[in-house]
Design an enzyme around this catalytic site. Structure first.
Site, PDB file in Angstrom:
ATOM      1  N   HIS A  30      11.369  36.229 -55.909  1.00  0.00           N
ATOM      2  CA  HIS A  30      10.130  36.309 -56.709  1.00  0.00           C
ATOM      3  C   HIS A  30       9.586  34.922 -57.042  1.00  0.00           C
ATOM      4  O   HIS A  30       8.939  34.747 -58.077  1.00  0.00           O
ATOM      5  CB  HIS A  30      10.357  37.098 -57.998  1.00  0.00           C
ATOM      6  CG  HIS A  30      11.012  38.431 -57.787  1.00  0.00           C
ATOM      7  ND1 HIS A  30      10.310  39.589 -57.552  1.00  0.00           N
ATOM      8  CD2 HIS A  30      12.326  38.773 -57.743  1.00  0.00           C
ATOM      9  CE1 HIS A  30      11.153  40.592 -57.379  1.00  0.00           C
ATOM     10  NE2 HIS A  30      12.390  40.123 -57.488  1.00  0.00           N
ATOM     11  N   SER A  56      -7.993  12.919 -47.117  1.00  0.00           N
ATOM     12  CA  SER A  56      -9.185  13.518 -47.720  1.00  0.00           C
ATOM     13  C   SER A  56     -10.361  12.576 -47.567  1.00  0.00           C
ATOM     14  O   SER A  56     -10.199  11.351 -47.571  1.00  0.00           O
ATOM     15  CB  SER A  56      -8.916  13.775 -49.210  1.00  0.00           C
ATOM     16  OG  SER A  56     -10.127  13.778 -49.939  1.00  0.00           O
ATOM     17  N   LYS A  97      -4.804  11.263 -50.972  1.00  0.00           N
ATOM     18  CA  LYS A  97      -4.339  12.539 -50.433  1.00  0.00           C
ATOM     19  C   LYS A  97      -3.610  12.435 -49.111  1.00  0.00           C
ATOM     20  O   LYS A  97      -3.960  11.644 -48.243  1.00  0.00           O
ATOM     21  CB  LYS A  97      -5.526  13.487 -50.244  1.00  0.00           C
ATOM     22  CG  LYS A  97      -6.089  13.997 -51.543  1.00  0.00           C
ATOM     23  CD  LYS A  97      -5.197  15.018 -52.190  1.00  0.00           C
ATOM     24  CE  LYS A  97      -5.594  16.394 -51.742  1.00  0.00           C
ATOM     25  NZ  LYS A  97      -4.682  17.394 -52.272  1.00  0.00           N
ATOM     26  N   GLU A 154      -0.670  24.343 -42.897  1.00  0.00           N
ATOM     27  CA  GLU A 154      -1.752  25.243 -43.334  1.00  0.00           C
ATOM     28  C   GLU A 154      -2.427  25.906 -42.135  1.00  0.00           C
ATOM     29  O   GLU A 154      -2.778  27.089 -42.168  1.00  0.00           O
ATOM     30  CB  GLU A 154      -2.786  24.460 -44.147  1.00  0.00           C
ATOM     31  CG  GLU A 154      -2.260  24.030 -45.505  1.00  0.00           C
ATOM     32  CD  GLU A 154      -3.194  23.051 -46.217  1.00  0.00           C
ATOM     33  OE1 GLU A 154      -4.401  23.027 -45.916  1.00  0.00           O
ATOM     34  OE2 GLU A 154      -2.695  22.302 -47.072  1.00  0.00           O
TER      35      GLU A 154
END
Ligand code: ARG
Length: 464
Positions: free
Chosen positions: A164, A285, A291, A298
């Site tokens: 969980h 970025s 970044k 992804e």
């Protein structure tokens, strides 16, 4: 197309009075995607020429002229010097047009006897996918090796295990990484048994009813390297189970890549800090100079959606389709080619991402016992002393409650204060002891993890 004649690049025309409308030509044309099948169609043409020779339908001179023509065609396809024209309806029409140009109609015009685009296209696609499956196998093995390298490095380093997304019980980092190998091993085994079912030749099934020219499908199957030949000619031309199954395997690989990608994203967060991404497999970025984003992970997660979509497209196309060949079947190719292209992009990028990750075992290990992750050890300690687990669970639960109320960790608590039966139970609250106790096959003890990883290596060698 002149009236009553086969149009350039098509394989039909005699019974038509006018050529197809422009809109029909545009809808019908498939060369922009089915050209991928061209080398397989030529190879299959060679096996068919041999079948015609064996059946006494070609003399030796014509057969060898046909063979030379097909070899030339194969070279022209491979070098790119021959490509389909806008007037070509599909890969089969384009190749026959060129073969006739090379050999003359009296030679090239004989190859179509006893075969149909229906058995041809099914054969071509099987041959292509059987080849692709081999290269996917290599990519999957490379990914598993990268995972195993990392897992072996960290086989004994403690880390929290989750259920969980909450701390659950201690495990080792190698166990966490090694869990990603197992799904890909199953994918490899899926690909292996898919091969057995797919290595069946549809050649000789003709349009649907077989061929009446004495061509032996079994010999052609062997010529093309298939393990077997079709059992029912109607099924042979309409069966696309092998496409759907391939797409299921591709989608399953996509889902496994997605779950791995998701975990890499999580591990790379500031909050987790378990891994550092390599510059080569991350992106920056346009506005935030600091970044470094896990875009490969992804994209692996994102592209699993299109792999699932490709499977659903083909299943939906097949559902309710009448027997035998219907033109709907042309729609099997773009999804399966998309799935192949997608996996060819994602697999090497994920292998590189995994291989270049720097794990930070100190960071992962520091929180192993947080969230009272050793509470089960407390309950198990009581069980070893004869208490029913139902009761032990409650006693350990009260210790957790007391620790929470006092704002302490379990091991900071005076356990005997919670319940006298817990006197001496501090010895249970050790991450190392929790790990070592799980030394069964598949368990998280460092020795069991090492064994798990070496077995995975051995299984991989079987697929390599
Ligand atoms: N381009 C077709 C396909 O991909 C080839 C088979 C065409 N057969 C036919 N009867 N029109 O399915």
């Amino acid at each position: 197309m002149a009236e009553g004649r086969t149009g350039e690049g098509s394989l039909w025309g005699g019974r038509f009075e006018v050529p197809p409308a422009e809109a029909m030509v545009e809808l019908s044309r498939s060369t922009h995607f089915d050209w991928t099948l061209a080398p397989y169609d030529v190879a299959q043409g060679k096996a068919h020429a041999a079948a015609l020779l064996r059946a006494g339908l070609l003399d030796d001179a014509t057969y060898s002229a046909l063979n030379v023509g097909l070899d030339t065609l194969a070279e022209e396809v491979a070098s790119g010097s021959f490509i389909p024209a806008p007037t070509d309806e599909d890969v089969h029409g384009a190749l026959e047009r060129r073969l006739v140009e090379i050999t003359g109609e009296d030679v090239g015009g004989r190859l179509r006897a006893g075969r149909s685009r229906n058995d041809q296209v099914a054969t071509d696609l099987r041959l292509l996918l059987l080849d692709v499956a081999l290269s996917l196998r290599v990519e999957l093995v490379a990914l598993c090796e990268a995972l195993l390298d990392q897992a072996e490095r960290h086989h004994a380093d403690p880390a929290p295990g989750f259920t969980h997304l909450q701390h659950a019980q201690p495990v080792t980092l190698g166990h966490e990484i090694g869990k990603h190998v197992q799904p890909f091993l199953r994918d490899l085994s899926r690909l292996a048994d898919w091969r057995t079912r797919t290595s069946v030749s549809p050649m000789g099934a003709g349009a649907l009813a077989g061929n009446g020219l004495g061509l032996d499908p079994v010999a052609t199957a062997a010529d093309l390297g298939f393990a077997d030949s079709f059992a029912n000619s109607i099924d042979a031309v309409t069966d696309r189970d092998f496409v759907a199954e391939f797409l299921f395997i591709a989608a399953m690989i996509g889902v496994h890549l997605s779950r791995l990608g998701e975990e890499i994203c999580l591990w790379a967060t500031t909050e987790f800090g378990w891994v550092k991404l390599h510059d080569e497999f991350s992106t920056g970025s346009s506005i935030m100079p600091q970044k470094k984003n896990p875009d490969s992970a992804e994209l692996a997660r994102g592209k699993s959606g299109r792999l699932i979509g490709d499977l659903v497209s083909v299943l939906t196309m097949l559902k309710g389709l009448p027997f035998a060949y219907n033109r709907d079947l042309q729609e099997d190719k773009e999804p399966v080619f998309d799935a192949i292209a997608t996996l060819r992009l994602v697999l090497p990028a994920m292998t590189g991402t995994v291989a270049t990750l720097t794990f930070r075992p100190g960071v992962a290990g520091a929180t192993t016992a947080d969230g009272h992750a050793l509470a089960t050890e407390l309950a198990d300690w009581l069980v070893r002393r004869g208490m029913p687990f139902r009761q032990a669970h409650e006693v350990a639960g009260r210790a957790v409650k007391a620790a929470d109320e006092a704002g302490l960790a379990l091991w900071e608590l005076d356990l005997a204060d919670v319940d006298p039966v817990l006197d001496g139970a501090h010895e249970a609250l050790s991450v190392d002891a929790a790990l070592v106790a799980r030394d069964h096959p598949g368990g998280t003890a460092p020795s069991a993890v090492a064994e798990q990883l070496s077995q995975a290596r051995a299984a991989l060698a079987d697929f390599g």
